[in-house]
Design an enzyme around this catalytic site. Structure first.
Site, PDB file in Angstrom:
ATOM      1  N   LYS A  26     -10.878 -12.060   5.451  1.00 39.40           N
ATOM      2  CA  LYS A  26     -10.318 -10.741   5.101  1.00 39.40           C
ATOM      3  C   LYS A  26     -11.247  -9.492   5.184  1.00 39.40           C
ATOM      4  O   LYS A  26     -12.214  -9.652   4.581  1.00 39.40           O
ATOM      5  CB  LYS A  26     -10.020 -10.935   3.660  1.00 39.40           C
ATOM      6  N   LYS A  75       3.195 -12.223   4.174  1.00 38.88           N
ATOM      7  CA  LYS A  75       4.538 -11.940   3.315  1.00 38.88           C
ATOM      8  C   LYS A  75       5.588 -13.119   3.256  1.00 38.88           C
ATOM      9  O   LYS A  75       6.119 -13.553   2.450  1.00 38.88           O
ATOM     10  CB  LYS A  75       5.089 -10.749   3.689  1.00 38.88           C
ATOM     11  N   LYS A 108      -2.574 -10.427  -1.875  1.00 36.65           N
ATOM     12  CA  LYS A 108      -1.724 -10.324  -2.971  1.00 36.65           C
ATOM     13  C   LYS A 108      -0.524 -10.816  -3.163  1.00 36.65           C
ATOM     14  O   LYS A 108       0.284 -10.841  -4.102  1.00 36.65           O
ATOM     15  CB  LYS A 108      -1.783  -8.562  -3.015  1.00 36.65           C
ATOM     16  N   GLY A 119       0.856  -1.335   0.003  1.00 36.91           N
ATOM     17  CA  GLY A 119       0.100  -0.145  -0.106  1.00 36.91           C
ATOM     18  C   GLY A 119       0.755   1.404   0.013  1.00 36.91           C
ATOM     19  O   GLY A 119       0.544   2.358  -0.715  1.00 36.91           O
ATOM     20  N   ASN A 120       1.869   1.164   0.730  1.00 29.98           N
ATOM     21  CA  ASN A 120       2.856   2.685   0.679  1.00 29.98           C
ATOM     22  C   ASN A 120       3.321   2.929  -0.487  1.00 29.98           C
ATOM     23  O   ASN A 120       3.622   4.089  -0.687  1.00 29.98           O
ATOM     24  CB  ASN A 120       3.713   2.376   1.859  1.00 29.98           C
TER      25      ASN A 120
END
Lengths: 315, 315
Positions: free
Chosen positions: B127, B273, B211, B9-10
């Site tokens: 989610k 991640k 993602k 997102g960043n």
């Protein structure tokens, strides 16, 4: 045989609908049957589509939420509509192809179209976008945003943006590659996201490129054998809406230009479609056809719709 | 060298921003400089990105306008966000490449990811998506829509959807073709639009594929040399938030699995991640790195971030 097909609004959702996903899926399923007919007959397809009602709804959603979510400019909304319509169309078309056990598959490429920043259209915005408003509200929005509004036939006011000519596609090279590889490509939806070149960079602009002109540009790029503009009527008419109305089955470029000059085709409706056909054929394209969605196969292989050919073309 | 880069997102907009297009353009311009660094060093890039805040804003816009514009389901909103982010990212990246006079160009492919309709995730939605509500409003919406809500740490309620595993990409073949042709491809944004196969057809589902797991799947598909997950922190830490916190520079798959099992990495944050890295490396991928956006080049060529390698890999 390679065809660029421009889908009008009626191919994406019913004109009298409210824009639900169920309506869109139903319309796209029906449309995909006709497109699959073409694939089944060996036609290589590049598909472009309008986005007026879809981007209109995105703009309306933005407006209702504007106090809470910052609205995006037109170019970004256009890209969103390419994702929305492209996804639903690829899914419907893939399903139609799978049901016929055809191996061809569809994909959607987000497509930017370069326009000329000095295009005179930028000095005279003409293309209505988004919802219509009573005058005081239009004035308030114009004051807040700098948007330009014009009065509509129904006495309400709508935002208008420039409608510059398509020059080329940013994604030209990969677009040609995926077509050559045999995929059905959905590209340049809504006329493409308009961008201008500024020094070495591209920048989105708040404009709408006519989707039929973009399809004509696309047809030239991919050396299409035919530009097929599918719409809600079966043929182009002269004397439209009068007792002398007469459907046309064939026009040369010169005849089409003369009828355009005589104001036979309404702006914002049949006018841009005929112009797009003239543009394609006069820049070397073999043939352009304006036809009803149901007649897609006959328009390509048989006798349906209004065909526009070069002045020297054989009868 | 081929890399799949997952942008957090960043990389797309500042965490403390309000989601304006100016914020997005500024963040994407900075991100694109780091990506262009990689292209300049000859790295073939496939880029995937998150879409949490973006699709959240689309859902919020839909909700404020719901009485006037029929809301679209999650899969269609995901496709819209792919158009939105993909367009802005391609434009920013092309501009960065042009400024350096590099010939490589970017494109965005709207991407569907096939998930298994029997994935256990569908029985237990986890989610969170869209806005949060006080309990009575969440109950009302749940009643009207059938959506599932759960309470959040801040005592407000959010809709939750299933987060099934990515199985394969619908657009696999053209995706590989455009990569092989040397383009930078933005694909499977937001984890890809999730679809299930139902008899011969594909159908969108209201779910969100992680993602980073999607990026791992993408990395396997394109035989990437490295999966690079770029995020807001420079390295993975154990004992995160405690006095014993320690940044990790290198982990084997077994070490990473052990730490995951010990609950060292929070779900919904570093956990997925690390899982994505394990997934890629344990299915034959040479190397996965979690690193800060600013360290992208060092993470690929030098020494930055946390590298995860196979158990037998040389020191």
């Amino acid at each position: 045989m390679r065809a660029v097909v421009a889908l009008g609004g009626n191919a994406l959702s019913p004109a009298d609908g409210t824009g639900t996903v169920a309506e869109m899926r139903a319309a796209l399923t029906a449309t995909s049957e006709r497109l699959a007919d073409l694939v089944e007959r060996g036609v290589e397809l590049v598909i472009s589509h309008g986005n007026g009602p879809q981007v209109g709804r995105i703009l309306l959603q933005q407006e209702y939420a504007a106090e809470h979510v910052p609205p995006m400019p037109m170019d970004v909304c256009g890209a969103e509509s390419q994702g929305q319509v492209g996804y639903l169309l690829v899914q419907a078309l893939d399903s139609a192809l799978r049901r016929r056990r055809l191996a061809t598959r569809a994909l959607c490429l987000v497509t930017q179209v370069v326009v000329d920043g000095r295009d005179p259209a930028f000095r005279r915005p003409t293309k209505p976008v988004g919802p219509s408003y009573p005058r005081p509200e239009a004035q308030r929005i114009a004051h807040e945003t700098g948007h330009v509004f014009t009065i509509q036939p129904d006495k309400r006011w709508r935002r208008v943006v420039a409608s510059p000519k398509p020059v080329r596609f940013v994604e030209e090279v990969p677009l040609l590659q995926v077509i050559e590889a045999g995929h059905v490509v959905v590209a340049a939806g809504g006329g493409g996201v308009p961008v201008v070149e500024h020094r070495r960079e591209l920048r989105g602009v708040e404009a709408v490129v006519d989707k039929d002109l973009t399809a004509a540009r696309l047809a030239s790029l991919v050396h299409a054998d035919v530009l097929l503009i599918l719409t809600a009527v079966e043929r182009v008419e002269v004397g439209f809406g009068t007792p002398k109305a007469r459907a046309l089955s064939r026009l040369t470029v010169t005849e089409a230009r003369d009828l355009l000059a005589a104001g036979e085709f309404p702006a914002g409706s049949m006018g841009p479609k005929v112009e797009a056909c003239v543009e394609f054929v006069s820049t070397g394209g073999p043939r352009a056809v304006i036809a009803g969605l149901a007649d897609a196969v006959d328009a390509v292989f048989g006798d349906a719709g209004t065909t526009i050919v070069g002045d020297g073309a054989d009868g």
